[in-house]
Enzyme design. Structure first.
Site, mmCIF file in Angstrom:
data_model
loop_
_atom_site.group_PDB
_atom_site.id
_atom_site.type_symbol
_atom_site.label_atom_id
_atom_site.label_comp_id
_atom_site.label_asym_id
_atom_site.label_seq_id
_atom_site.Cartn_x
_atom_site.Cartn_y
_atom_site.Cartn_z
ATOM 1 N N GLY A 72 -44.899 -17.037 24.173
ATOM 2 C CA GLY A 72 -43.920 -17.954 23.217
ATOM 3 C C GLY A 72 -43.834 -17.565 21.972
ATOM 4 C CG ASP A 73 -42.545 -20.856 19.703
ATOM 5 O OD1 ASP A 73 -42.892 -21.297 20.756
ATOM 6 O OD2 ASP A 73 -42.505 -21.673 18.693
ATOM 7 N N GLY A 84 -40.292 -21.954 23.263
ATOM 8 C CA GLY A 84 -40.258 -20.881 22.678
ATOM 9 C C GLY A 84 -39.431 -19.760 22.681
ATOM 10 N NE ARG A 106 -42.653 -18.200 27.552
ATOM 11 C CZ ARG A 106 -43.226 -19.164 26.495
ATOM 12 N NH1 ARG A 106 -44.437 -19.510 26.478
ATOM 13 N NH2 ARG A 106 -42.229 -20.164 26.128
ATOM 14 C CB THR A 133 -44.303 -27.874 19.142
ATOM 15 O OG1 THR A 133 -44.288 -28.157 20.686
ATOM 16 C CG2 THR A 133 -43.703 -29.157 18.384
ATOM 17 N N GLY A 134 -41.898 -26.143 21.074
ATOM 18 C CA GLY A 134 -40.754 -26.410 21.906
ATOM 19 C C GLY A 134 -40.353 -25.213 22.684
ATOM 20 C CB THR A 154 -47.707 -26.250 21.139
ATOM 21 O OG1 THR A 154 -47.470 -25.251 22.173
ATOM 22 C CG2 THR A 154 -47.924 -25.388 20.112
HETATM 23 N N1 ASP Z 1 -43.590 -23.223 21.957
HETATM 24 C C1 ASP Z 1 -44.641 -23.140 23.156
HETATM 25 C C2 ASP Z 1 -44.089 -21.993 23.929
HETATM 26 O O1 ASP Z 1 -43.036 -21.805 24.086
HETATM 27 C C3 ASP Z 1 -44.597 -24.467 23.787
HETATM 28 C C4 ASP Z 1 -45.042 -25.628 23.219
HETATM 29 O O2 ASP Z 1 -44.640 -25.737 22.098
HETATM 30 O O3 ASP Z 1 -45.626 -26.489 23.857
HETATM 31 O O4 ASP Z 1 -44.961 -21.473 24.303
#
Ligand code: ASP
Length: 384
Positions: A248-249, A272, A246, A269-270, A218
């Site tokens: 994400g965050d 989510g 779905r 990022t992570g 991300t």
């Molecule tokens: N945080 C993002 C999600 O969960 C994924 C990412 O950080 O690459 O959609």
């Protein structure tokens, strides 16, 4: 006023905390210095301050798994995005413009999981999520599930600018983008061989997104401009093999993206789901806001009272700022809390004092930061 300082001195000698002493001493010095010098101008160092931090995802990014060529490509892409944002801030542009200027090239770059190069859903599509927030008035825009909008961060900003809503999804968001005249491309434009293979492996072996590619990819940016305004933006394709709509965050205001001039700007990022459960971005900002307030209150409480019981000096918020170590402590604490639930990833944080920092619990994070104090660096691995 002078009498007030003499009284304060007496109080210190009777045992006020060293930290409060130092702070009041600094205020005293600046007060007397101000009497001897010209009034501050628009060129004063205070007003020149700007900062930016960017990320291109966190995860299992290890030096031993990366060729020198690949590392150089990532470093160059991060540096170009950082430079684009920093250039705007250096020239007096807004934090919002800097955030968009840094994110757009990362969205256009197929190496990152945002815009072109986004991961595939279970159904073989590239669906984008993005959010942007202006710390001046906490106006925010977010979109999810678009498949033809070239730069999702610009669509998020159009939602924010329109102001009627904060969060648009799918076909409605696409329609809104067309009404606003944003650039569109065919859905295939976003696809890449590498990401396609990743989802095929995931489907064939019933793996999780983290098994096929434990790099989140991300992209995000946070900035402080010379006017003291903060902004945050995040853009992503989400997780490989995501299903059932779905989200994400990243596009969830308060989870993956948050900005408030009183405290900080954060982009995450992570994994989510964990960042949503913790409300990571807003949690960091709220902690910083309360810590700042607590320090002012502590200082005020230490000011001696006059015969009528009134404080001899009123402490002003402008005399204070959180130190880099304090900001780091709060960001690390929130990342530790996220990690304790099982969530991996990281955040970038910029504060009103110009601190630009990272906190992550993964082996690496594509990242960069630049400030008016001459910091200009990009890094990938945790040990960098
Ligand atoms: N945080 C993002 C999600 O969960 C994924 C990412 O950080 O690459 O959609």
């Amino acid at each position: 006023m002078c009498f007030g300082w003499i009284t304060l001195l007496a109080d210190y000698l009777s045992g006020a905390s060293v930290r409060v002493m130092i702070r009041h001493l600094a205020v005293a010095i600046s007060f007397f210095a101000a009497l001897l010098t010209e009034p501050a101008t628009a060129e004063s160092p205070e007003e020149e301050r700007w900062s930016i931090a960017i990320h291109g995802g966190a995860g299992t990014i290890r030096r031993e798994d990366m060729t020198p060529e690949r590392e150089a490509e990532y470093t160059a892409a991060l540096q170009a995005a950082l430079d684009a944002g920093a250039e705007i801030l250096r020239n007096g542009g807004s934090a919002m413009d800097a955030v968009k200027a840094a994110i757009v090239p990362l969205e256009d770059d197929p190496k990152f999981n945002a815009g072109r190069g986004a991961v595939y859903t279970w159904d073989g599509r590239n669906e984008h999520d993005a959010a942007i927030m202006d710390g001046r008035d906490r106006s925010a825009g977010a979109i999810t599930g678009t498949t033809t909008i070239k730069n999702p961060i610009l669509l998020a900003d159009a939602v924010r600018g329109d102001g009627r809503h904060v969060f648009l999804s799918g076909a409605g968001a696409e329609q809104f983008a067309r009404d606003k005249g944003l650039a569109t491309v065919s859905p295939e434009w976003f696809g890449t061989k590498r990401r396609k293979e990743a989802v095929e492996r995931l489907r064939a072996h019933e793996l999780s997104a983290l098994d096929v590619d434990y790099k989140f990819g991300t992209v995000g940016a946070v900035a402080l401009d010379r006017e003291g305004n903060l902004a945050a933006g995040t853009s992503t394709g989400g997780l490989t093999g995501k299903r059932w709509g779905r989200i994400g965050d990243s596009p969830v205001i308060g989870a993956g993206t948050y900005a408030d001039n009183r405290s900080c700007a954060v982009s995450a990022t992570g994994a989510g789901e964990y960042f949503i459960r913790v409300g990571v971005a807003q949690e960091i900002c709220t902690r910083l806001r309360f810590r700042f307030r607590a320090e002012i209150d502590e200082a005020q409480a230490s000011v001696p009272k006059d015969a009528d019981g009134m404080p001899t000096y009123i402490v002003h918020a402008s005399e204070f700022g959180l130190e880099a170590g304090e900001v780091r402590e709060e960001a690390d604490a929130v990342m530790a809390e996220t990690g304790a639930l099982g969530g991996t990833g990281g955040v970038i944080v910029v504060t009103p004092d110009g601190h630009a920092m990272f906190s992550f619990n993964t082996p690496g994070m594509y990242r960069g930061r630049a400030t008016s104090k001459g910091v200009n660096e990009v890094a990938i691995f945790a040990e960098d």
